[in-house]
Design a protein around this motif. Structure first.
Motif, short mmCIF file in Angstrom:
data_model
loop_
_atom_site.label_atom_id
_atom_site.label_comp_id
_atom_site.label_asym_id
_atom_site.label_seq_id
_atom_site.Cartn_x
_atom_site.Cartn_y
_atom_site.Cartn_z
N ASP A 50 0.88 -1.16 0.00
CA ASP A 50 0.00 0.00 0.00
C ASP A 50 0.92 1.22 0.00
OD1 ASP A 50 -2.61 1.12 0.16
OD2 ASP A 50 -2.29 1.61 2.26
N PRO A 51 0.63 2.31 -0.66
CA PRO A 51 -0.52 2.62 -1.51
C PRO A 51 -0.46 1.91 -2.88
CG PRO A 51 1.05 4.41 -1.55
CD PRO A 51 1.58 3.41 -0.58
N THR A 62 -1.89 8.11 -7.07
CA THR A 62 -1.62 7.23 -5.93
C THR A 62 -2.69 7.41 -4.86
OG1 THR A 62 0.73 7.30 -6.30
CG2 THR A 62 0.04 6.82 -4.11
N LEU A 63 -3.27 6.29 -4.45
CA LEU A 63 -4.25 6.33 -3.36
C LEU A 63 -3.91 5.26 -2.35
CD1 LEU A 63 -7.68 6.51 -5.27
CD2 LEU A 63 -6.42 8.40 -4.26
N ARG A 64 -4.24 5.53 -1.10
CA ARG A 64 -4.07 4.50 -0.08
C ARG A 64 -5.36 3.71 0.06
NH1 ARG A 64 -2.10 8.03 4.29
NH2 ARG A 64 0.14 8.30 4.00
N ASP A 66 -7.19 3.43 2.59
CA ASP A 66 -8.25 4.11 3.34
C ASP A 66 -9.17 4.93 2.44
OD1 ASP A 66 -6.41 6.06 2.77
OD2 ASP A 66 -6.06 6.68 4.83
N ILE A 67 -8.69 5.28 1.22
CA ILE A 67 -9.59 5.94 0.28
C ILE A 67 -10.11 4.95 -0.76
CG2 ILE A 67 -9.65 7.58 -1.64
CD1 ILE A 67 -8.07 9.49 -0.03
N ASP B 370 5.85 5.46 1.15
CA ASP B 370 4.63 5.88 1.84
C ASP B 370 4.22 4.97 2.99
OD1 ASP B 370 2.22 7.76 1.81
OD2 ASP B 370 1.30 5.79 1.84
N TYR B 374 3.26 5.95 6.66
CA TYR B 374 1.90 5.78 7.13
C TYR B 374 1.91 5.21 8.55
CZ TYR B 374 -3.06 4.49 6.77
OH TYR B 374 -4.41 4.37 6.96
N LEU B 378 1.97 9.59 8.92
CA LEU B 378 2.27 10.64 7.96
C LEU B 378 2.12 10.04 6.57
CD1 LEU B 378 5.39 12.23 9.65
CD2 LEU B 378 3.11 13.17 9.55
N SER B 379 2.55 10.79 5.53
CA SER B 379 2.45 10.23 4.20
C SER B 379 3.78 10.39 3.48
CB SER B 379 1.37 10.94 3.40
OG SER B 379 1.83 12.21 3.01
N GLY B 380 3.88 9.75 2.35
CA GLY B 380 5.08 9.89 1.53
C GLY B 380 5.30 11.35 1.15
N LEU B 474 -3.82 10.43 1.47
CA LEU B 474 -2.83 10.66 0.41
C LEU B 474 -3.53 10.58 -0.93
CD1 LEU B 474 0.43 10.43 -0.44
CD2 LEU B 474 -0.31 8.14 -0.95
#
Lengths: 148, 649
Positions: A50-51, A62-64, A66-67, B370, B374, B378-380, B474
């Motif tokens: 992930d993502p 790019t999405l994780r 959670d979305i 990322d 996470y 946080l995020s990439g 993200l």
């Protein structure tokens, strides 16, 4: 079949059905082309699972999870591990040469017709043109099939 | 006559540049304005505002580069700035820069601009890439359909730039609103709402159809302005209508089809973001950057050092007055010079970061890394900001503005100072070189690792403390790879590196003089003011074993971390980067105290400019105070541990 975007496999395509997300997130995604009816493809999964990268309107986004789990897509192809008993066409095999070669030995190749004869527990039983085989769930996850 | 009128009109007007991120907006801006640019901040916020002047024939027009956005909603600070500028400043021309390779999404932004106002020009950039990909854009057809001037450009080849300038200086009359309608239901609502808005005199300056559309999209800002809140939401339908309209336009104005099969970007991406290789490449890139900064800059630093040494001797020769000679040679040339020696390091670091940014690798790095980020909630994306922190914490904190999630932004801002910025490097090189000789590299590597570890732990802690551990989101585009262009990389490097030179000329110069004064009066050495400051703090530092000179340099270092080097130089005499003359410091402290000192320098209070930026970006002194006390506590504890453990080894 309608599945969350996050459930798609590498290479799989689908059409967006619905965004079950809060308004602000939805608006941002709209600006990037996430509207219903739009074709979307899972292009790549990040090194740690992930993502994921999705291709929509020719750009990679790019999405994780959670979305992407709240975006519903209509797809005619499924990972073999989710397939119920019936006939399918193999559309994508995600794996290296070795994996492909082993599958070829049991008659599973891109474009070929296969029949799922059993999908219970940890094994998925396949009949490919008369050759019977059983795949693990993990292996079956990497094979994308299309319903007839 | 006609021409004359146009000229006067355009001289008064401003051109606002809009566009999606990564469409080459900055390149077009550079092409239009050349070097006539000013970089400042938007009022009230620290988002960078780039403005310039375009001179074309006899015309002079102001050009403002708005932040890159995908929509004209208000979902991020960047979007709000762009929209507010269009609504409040009413620039003469709004120029939307689209991407020829991805026209559909560019037109989505364009439609939103056209809903808001007229006098819009569309520049379709990267036409050369589109042609290579196998499709042709019919600009006349596009212009006819949209009812606005359309120019095809390529910032890389220079194609269409002249035509674009010609189009921009002509008074461009285009009607507001594109000729497309929403569904009957939506149109009926829009009519009703427009009626209501027309009845409100305080909204006279706004376009009522635009306000109505935004209300149906449940836009929070517009709800506030109009005082109207609807309990229905048509945002999905409105977005779909726009895309349908765009599809219809493109079906007649774009010919050819994208070639099937692997293109250049995909081929590279296959490797760059590969499950295993991706991580290795990422680590390799980081390693190469640091190698480059240290090895290439070495000889250059020595050259600068020798040059300054010569300068000092020359000045020392003809200044007769003792205190003045000391001020010029030891205070100014010595102090500022100790910092100038690191100019090559810093420029090479920014050069490397510029290449990464220009080619499009940075978002890939963010993508690859990322997941671990996470885990820190946080995020990439915040990783990129932190990466910039290795150059300078100030630019790192400033870059967090493109993080749309406010809480993630705060966490990133607060932990960024723990990233070992380039200003701390001179201290490491100096001390590690003096105490650890050939193993200095290992020590510096340890400091960088420690910097990352403390950043990670702090991110987790701060997230728990302020935001109860909620993760962030993200949504990030991976742009096409681009061939890095020398001119834009040089511009990038110069714009960022200049900051360091300015600091050397202002803060560090001032601090050098102050430090010299404090250490020269009332009597040089142990009787000076500096010694008094250091000695009064000495009891606090007994557990760490620092001498008063070191403590004083830490105090001065709050102005800017490089100042630690200049003040140590002033106190201990000829310390030098190459380590040839080691000065008195080696006889005063043990290696583990030196290491603990380096750890303290790494972690303690952020420098003044960083604290100022934290205040600006968070808008609150609460976070500044937190930053100061938290970092002091962390520095003291970790430095103490290092000293104790080091003493046992």
């Amino acid at each position: 079949m309608v599945v969350p975007l996050s459930r798609m496999c590498e290479g799989e395509m689908g059409k967006i059905r619905k965004l079950e997300l809060p308004p602000l997130t939805r608006e941002r995604l709209c600006g990037l082309g996430f509207v219903s009816g739009e074709e979307i493809q899972l292009v790549k999964v990040a090194p740690f699972g992930d993502p994921k990268v999705f291709r929509i309107k020719g750009t990679d986004i790019t999405l994780r999870e959670d979305i992407s789990m709240w975006i519903l897509v209509e797809t005619s192809s499924v990972p073999l591990s989710y397939a119920t008993n019936g006939e399918y066409f193999v559309s994508i095999i995600n794996g290296g040469m070795g994996f492909r070669e082993r599958l070829r030995m049991v008659g599973i190749e891109v474009g070929k017709k296969i029949t799922v004869t059993g999908n219970i527990g940890k094994r998925i039983e396949i009949n490919a043109n008369g050759i019977l085989s059983a795949l693990s769930r993990g292996q079956a996850m990497r094979i994308i099939v299309r319903e007839r | 006559m006609e021409n004359h009128r146009d000229e006067i009109e355009s001289r008064k007007s401003t051109i606002a540049l809009l566009g999606n991120p990564n469409v080459g907006k900055t390149s077009i801006f550079n092409a239009l304005t050349g070097s006539r640019q000013v970089v400042a901040n938007w009022p009230g916020v620290t988002v960078e505002k780039r403005a310039g002047v375009m001179k074309h024939h006899s015309h002079t027009v102001d050009v403002v580069d708005l932040p890159g956005t995908y929509t004209l909603g208000a979902t991020s600070l960047d979007e709000k700035i762009a929209r507010d500028f269009l609504v409040n400043e009413k620039p003469g021309v709004a120029m939307v820069i689209g991407d020829a390779v991805n026209l559909e999404r560019s037109l989505y932004l364009l439609l939103q601009v056209l809903e808001l106002r007229g006098d819009v020009v569309l520049a379709v950039n990267s036409v050369d890439e589109a042609r290579k990909a196998g499709f042709e854009i019919d600009k006349n057809e596009l212009s006819k359909q949209l009812g606005i001037p359309v120019v095809l450009t390529s910032a890389v080849t220079g194609e269409g730039i002249e035509e674009l300038k010609n189009t921009l200086v002509k008074s461009t009359k285009s009607s507001s609103h594109v000729h497309y309608l929403f569904s009957d239901e939506v149109e009926a609502h829009l009519r009703d709402l427009s009626e209501r808005i027309r009845g409100n005199p305080s909204l006279a300056g706004f376009d009522e159809r635009w306000l109505s559309i935004k209300l149906l999209e449940r836009d929070y800002e517009v709800q506030k302005i109009t005082g109207i809140t609807l309990d229905y939401d048509f945002s999905v339908e409105i977005a779909e209508t726009r895309y349908k309209y765009i599809k219809r336009i493109l079906s007649t104005s774009v010919k050819g089809k994208e070639k099937i099969g692997w293109n250049f970007s995909e081929a590279i991406d296959h490797v760059m973001t590969h499950r295993f290789l991706g991580i290795l490449i990422f680590l390799a890139v980081m390693y190469i950057i640091f190698q480059l900064t240290f090895t290439i800059s070495g000889p250059l630093s020595i050259m600068i050092e020798e040059l300054l040494g010569g300068l000092g001797r020359a000045f020392g020769g003809f200044i007769g007055v003792d205190w003045l000679r000391s001020l010029v040679v030891e205070g100014i040339i010595g102090g500022v010079g100790a910092v100038l020696v690191f100019v090559p390091n810093i420029f090479i670091l920014f050069l490397a970061l510029g290449i990464l940014e220009e080619t499009g690798y940075l978002p890939r790095a963010a993508f690859v890394i990322d997941r671990p980020m996470y885990a820190m909630k946080l995020s990439g994306r915040s990783f990129i900001s932190m990466l910039l922190g290795f150059g300078c914490n100030v630019s790192s904190i400033m870059s967090t503005r493109s993080i749309s999630e406010p809480k993630e932004r705060i966490v990133t801002i607060l932990v960024s100072p723990f990233i070992s910025c380039s200003a701390r490097l001179p201290v490491y090189v100096l001390i590690a070189g003096t105490f650890f000789g050939s193993r200095a590299g290992v020590v510096i590597f340890f400091l960088y690792v420690l910097s990352i570890v403390i950043t990670v732990l702090s991110a987790l802690l701060i997230n728990k403390l302020f935001f109860k551990g909620e993760p962030s989101t993200l949504i990030m585009e991976l742009p096409r790879y681009r061939k890095p262009r020398l001119s834009s990389i040089i511009l990038y490097t110069w714009n960022k590196g200049r900051h360091f030179l300015e600091k050397a000329g202002t803060i560090i110069l001032g601090a050098s003089v102050v430090i010299w004064f404090l250490s020269y009066f009332p009597s040089e050495g142990a009787g000076s003011f500096a010694a008094i400051i250091g000695k009064s703090l000495e009891p606090l530092f007994i557990p760490l074993g620092y001498t008063w000179e070191m403590i004083t340099s830490l105090v001065f270092g709050i102005a800017a971390k490089e100042v630690i080097v200049s003040s140590l130089t002033t106190f201990f005499g000829n310390l030098s980067v190459s380590g040839s003359s080691l000065g008195a410091i080696r006889t005063l402290i043990t290696p583990e105290v030196a290491l603990s000192f380096l750890v303290f320098v790494l972690l303690y209070v952020p420098c003044m400019p960083t604290l100022a930026v934290i205040k600006n970006e968070t808008g609150s002194y609460k976070y500044v105070l937190f930053s100061v006390f938290y970092s002091l506590a962390v520095a003291y504890i970790v430095a103490l541990i290092v000293r104790i453990v080091g003493g046992l080894l």
